[in-house]
Design an enzyme around this catalytic site. Structure first.
Site, PDB file in Angstrom:
ATOM      1  N   THR A 104       0.810  -1.293   0.080  1.00  0.00           N
ATOM      2  CA  THR A 104       0.034  -0.031  -0.123  1.00  0.00           C
ATOM      3  C   THR A 104       0.926   1.267   0.058  1.00  0.00           C
ATOM      4  O   THR A 104       1.708   1.282   0.929  1.00  0.00           O
ATOM      5  CB  THR A 104      -0.794   0.032   1.250  1.00  0.00           C
ATOM      6  OG1 THR A 104      -1.798  -0.997   1.460  1.00  0.00           O
ATOM      7  CG2 THR A 104      -1.965   1.313   1.131  1.00  0.00           C
ATOM      8  N   LYS A 183      -7.794   1.343  -2.622  1.00  0.00           N
ATOM      9  CA  LYS A 183      -7.295   1.106  -1.259  1.00  0.00           C
ATOM     10  C   LYS A 183      -7.102   2.334  -0.329  1.00  0.00           C
ATOM     11  O   LYS A 183      -7.725   2.111   0.848  1.00  0.00           O
ATOM     12  CB  LYS A 183      -6.225   0.395  -1.387  1.00  0.00           C
ATOM     13  CG  LYS A 183      -5.171   0.030  -0.032  1.00  0.00           C
ATOM     14  CD  LYS A 183      -5.864  -1.084   0.749  1.00  0.00           C
ATOM     15  CE  LYS A 183      -5.154  -1.185   2.000  1.00  0.00           C
ATOM     16  NZ  LYS A 183      -5.496  -1.976   2.980  1.00  0.00           N
ATOM     17  N   LYS A 258      -0.157   5.904   8.242  1.00  0.00           N
ATOM     18  CA  LYS A 258       0.470   6.024   7.097  1.00  0.00           C
ATOM     19  C   LYS A 258      -0.628   5.922   5.792  1.00  0.00           C
ATOM     20  O   LYS A 258      -0.571   6.856   4.955  1.00  0.00           O
ATOM     21  CB  LYS A 258       1.351   4.914   6.756  1.00  0.00           C
ATOM     22  CG  LYS A 258       1.874   4.768   5.276  1.00  0.00           C
ATOM     23  CD  LYS A 258       2.671   3.323   5.106  1.00  0.00           C
ATOM     24  CE  LYS A 258       1.829   2.089   4.834  1.00  0.00           C
ATOM     25  NZ  LYS A 258       1.675   1.624   3.564  1.00  0.00           N
TER      26      LYS A 258
HETATM   27  P1  NAD Z   1       5.786  -5.552   7.672  1.00  0.00           P
HETATM   28  O1  NAD Z   1       6.656  -4.362   8.304  1.00  0.00           O
HETATM   29  O2  NAD Z   1       5.380  -6.533   8.629  1.00  0.00           O
HETATM   30  O3  NAD Z   1       6.877  -6.308   6.658  1.00  0.00           O
HETATM   31  C1  NAD Z   1       7.393  -5.687   5.339  1.00  0.00           C
HETATM   32  C2  NAD Z   1       8.338  -6.591   5.125  1.00  0.00           C
HETATM   33  O4  NAD Z   1       9.355  -5.910   4.015  1.00  0.00           O
HETATM   34  C3  NAD Z   1       9.727  -6.813   6.159  1.00  0.00           C
HETATM   35  O5  NAD Z   1       9.776  -8.248   6.480  1.00  0.00           O
HETATM   36  C4  NAD Z   1      11.002  -5.935   5.914  1.00  0.00           C
HETATM   37  O6  NAD Z   1      12.176  -6.576   6.108  1.00  0.00           O
HETATM   38  C5  NAD Z   1      10.602  -6.027   4.430  1.00  0.00           C
HETATM   39  N1  NAD Z   1      11.425  -4.940   3.412  1.00  0.00           N
HETATM   40  C6  NAD Z   1      11.425  -3.654   3.849  1.00  0.00           C
HETATM   41  N2  NAD Z   1      12.176  -3.040   2.806  1.00  0.00           N
HETATM   42  C7  NAD Z   1      12.594  -4.057   1.987  1.00  0.00           C
HETATM   43  C8  NAD Z   1      13.188  -4.146   0.667  1.00  0.00           C
HETATM   44  N3  NAD Z   1      13.949  -2.889   0.427  1.00  0.00           N
HETATM   45  N4  NAD Z   1      13.415  -5.042   0.054  1.00  0.00           N
HETATM   46  C9  NAD Z   1      13.175  -6.370   0.536  1.00  0.00           C
HETATM   47  N5  NAD Z   1      12.320  -6.657   1.668  1.00  0.00           N
HETATM   48  C10 NAD Z   1      12.132  -5.332   2.420  1.00  0.00           C
HETATM   49  O7  NAD Z   1       4.582  -4.853   6.783  1.00  0.00           O
HETATM   50  P2  NAD Z   1       3.327  -5.604   6.569  1.00  0.00           P
HETATM   51  O8  NAD Z   1       2.298  -5.570   7.743  1.00  0.00           O
HETATM   52  O9  NAD Z   1       3.554  -6.937   5.839  1.00  0.00           O
HETATM   53  O10 NAD Z   1       2.946  -4.522   5.349  1.00  0.00           O
HETATM   54  C11 NAD Z   1       3.370  -4.670   4.126  1.00  0.00           C
HETATM   55  C12 NAD Z   1       2.289  -4.029   3.170  1.00  0.00           C
HETATM   56  O11 NAD Z   1       0.896  -4.343   3.038  1.00  0.00           O
HETATM   57  C13 NAD Z   1       2.358  -2.443   3.687  1.00  0.00           C
HETATM   58  O12 NAD Z   1       2.432  -1.443   2.727  1.00  0.00           O
HETATM   59  C14 NAD Z   1       1.169  -2.354   4.570  1.00  0.00           C
HETATM   60  O13 NAD Z   1       0.471  -0.814   4.325  1.00  0.00           O
HETATM   61  C15 NAD Z   1       0.251  -3.516   3.631  1.00  0.00           C
HETATM   62  N6  NAD Z   1      -1.056  -3.802   4.334  1.00  0.00           N
HETATM   63  C16 NAD Z   1      -0.568  -4.278   5.744  1.00  0.00           C
HETATM   64  C17 NAD Z   1      -1.737  -4.682   6.288  1.00  0.00           C
HETATM   65  C18 NAD Z   1      -1.701  -5.302   7.764  1.00  0.00           C
HETATM   66  O14 NAD Z   1      -2.953  -5.668   8.458  1.00  0.00           O
HETATM   67  N7  NAD Z   1      -0.644  -5.492   8.265  1.00  0.00           N
HETATM   68  C19 NAD Z   1      -3.113  -4.907   5.596  1.00  0.00           C
HETATM   69  C20 NAD Z   1      -3.192  -4.486   4.279  1.00  0.00           C
HETATM   70  C21 NAD Z   1      -1.866  -3.809   3.517  1.00  0.00           C
END
Ligand code: NAD
Length: 310
Positions: A104, A183, A258
């Protein structure tokens, strides 16, 4: 199809999404995996030794994979993963590949990455495919996916086949970056409803009403909505709602801050009025800073706004 797949970003969402892919893609599919945190890659690859392979960078993933999914936190990470001149996906030969970003992020970054891909390789497809449903939906494999493409997109059947491994509903939103626009507007609305519901419950309770009676009133009346029905901000009203478990599981207030900020920014860019934007953003920024609220489900905004918890 899907003989070689790449997956980048194994966080709270990405890891369970990858596990569904690993479980549901045919035995002939091989998946290359990368995250900046090496220990997560080691852990998940050890669980599927015949199917998952460790990669050392996004470029390494791209060297091996025809189809690549990315799930990282913010626009800056998406930029790095795709456009870094030495380690990015686009530093490799991406001709005819299918690239799907589920993160997102802001629509402007998505369109920048897309135009970069399109100008260097017109045969390559890049889609925004943000998801909704939280960690619970990711684990259950029931995420809703908002796809930045038209109903008539020639890749839609392939995308559906792949994304259905972890989703319950896929909605083509019309054109590139409109999955993200959908979204962000969804999270703007759900964030505002959580604030309004918190205040409405609290005023009713202070006036003498039982919150369970109020929940029935809203459900039967014109205020019926999913936040009150399934994610009620008041603890103890809806069994299984994050608030009833101390807001420990759910959609973190930092992520709502965010997404809400990205929605307000989008409203400004497209010239849409949003009188509730500044108050919403201020509220989620405050809650994300508050030691009683940070790290918890975003509906903890009820606590932040002074809702009764006795
Ligand atoms: P998170 O922080 O748990 O995971 C993100 C992962 O990306 C981490 O493991 C991190 O090490 C990795 N990462 C960061 N930079 C990187 C790079 N340059 N190369 C490779 N890996 C990298 O986040 P999340 O909760 O999994 O969310 C991910 C996305 O999904 C976000 O944009 C969030 O807004 C969206 N989202 C989250 C939820 C939720 O409930 N958590 C729901 C819908 C959407």
């Amino acid at each position: 199809d899907f003989k070689t797949v790449g997956f980048i970003g194994l966080g709270a969402m990405g890891k369970p999404m990858l596990e569904h892919l690993a479980n549901k893609l045919p035995a002939t599919s091989q998946i290359w995996v990368y995250d900046v945190v090496k220990s997560i890659v080691d852990e998940v690859c050890a669980a599927y030794p015949d199917k998952l392979h460790k990669a050392t960078s996004p470029a390494d993933v791209a060297e091996h994979s025809e189809t690549i999914l990315t799930m990282v936190p913010e626009g800056s990470h998406v930029r790095a993963v795709y456009l870094d001149p030495t380690t990015g996906i686009c530093s490799t030969n991406i001709t005819s590949k299918l690239l799907i970003d589920c993160s997102t992020i802001d629509t402007a970054t998505n369109l920048t990455v897309k135009s970069h891909i399109q100008s260097s390789s017109p045969s390559t497809s890049f889609y925004d495919a943000p998801v909704s449903g939280g960690v619970v939906g990711a684990i259950a494999g029931t995420l809703a996916i908002f796809l930045g493409c038209a109903d008539s997109d020639p890749n839609l059947p392939r995308l559906t086949l792949l994304l259905a491994t972890f989703s319950g509903e896929i909605i083509p939103c019309g054109a590139p970056s409109l999955g993200l626009a959908a979204k962000l507007s969804n999270n703007y609305l759900s964030g505002i409803i959580a604030i309004a519901a918190s205040e409405a419950f609290d005023m009713g309770m202070r006036a003498g009403l039982d919150p369970r009676v109020l929940a029935r009133v809203y459900a039967a009346g014109t205020a019926q909505n999913a936040i009150c029905d399934r994610f009620c901000p008041v603890p103890g009203v809806v069994e299984g709602a994050p608030s009833s478990g101390g807001w420990k599981r759910g959609f973190k207030v930092e992520l709502m801050k965010k997404d809400f900020g990205l929605a307000v920014e989008m409203a400004g860019r497209v010239g849409a009025g949003n009188v509730l934007g500044s108050v919403g953003l201020e509220t989620y920024e405050g809650a994300a800073r508050d030691p009683r609220c940070r790290g918890l489900d975003s509906r903890v905004v009820y606590r932040y706004l002074g809702g009764r918890e006795d």
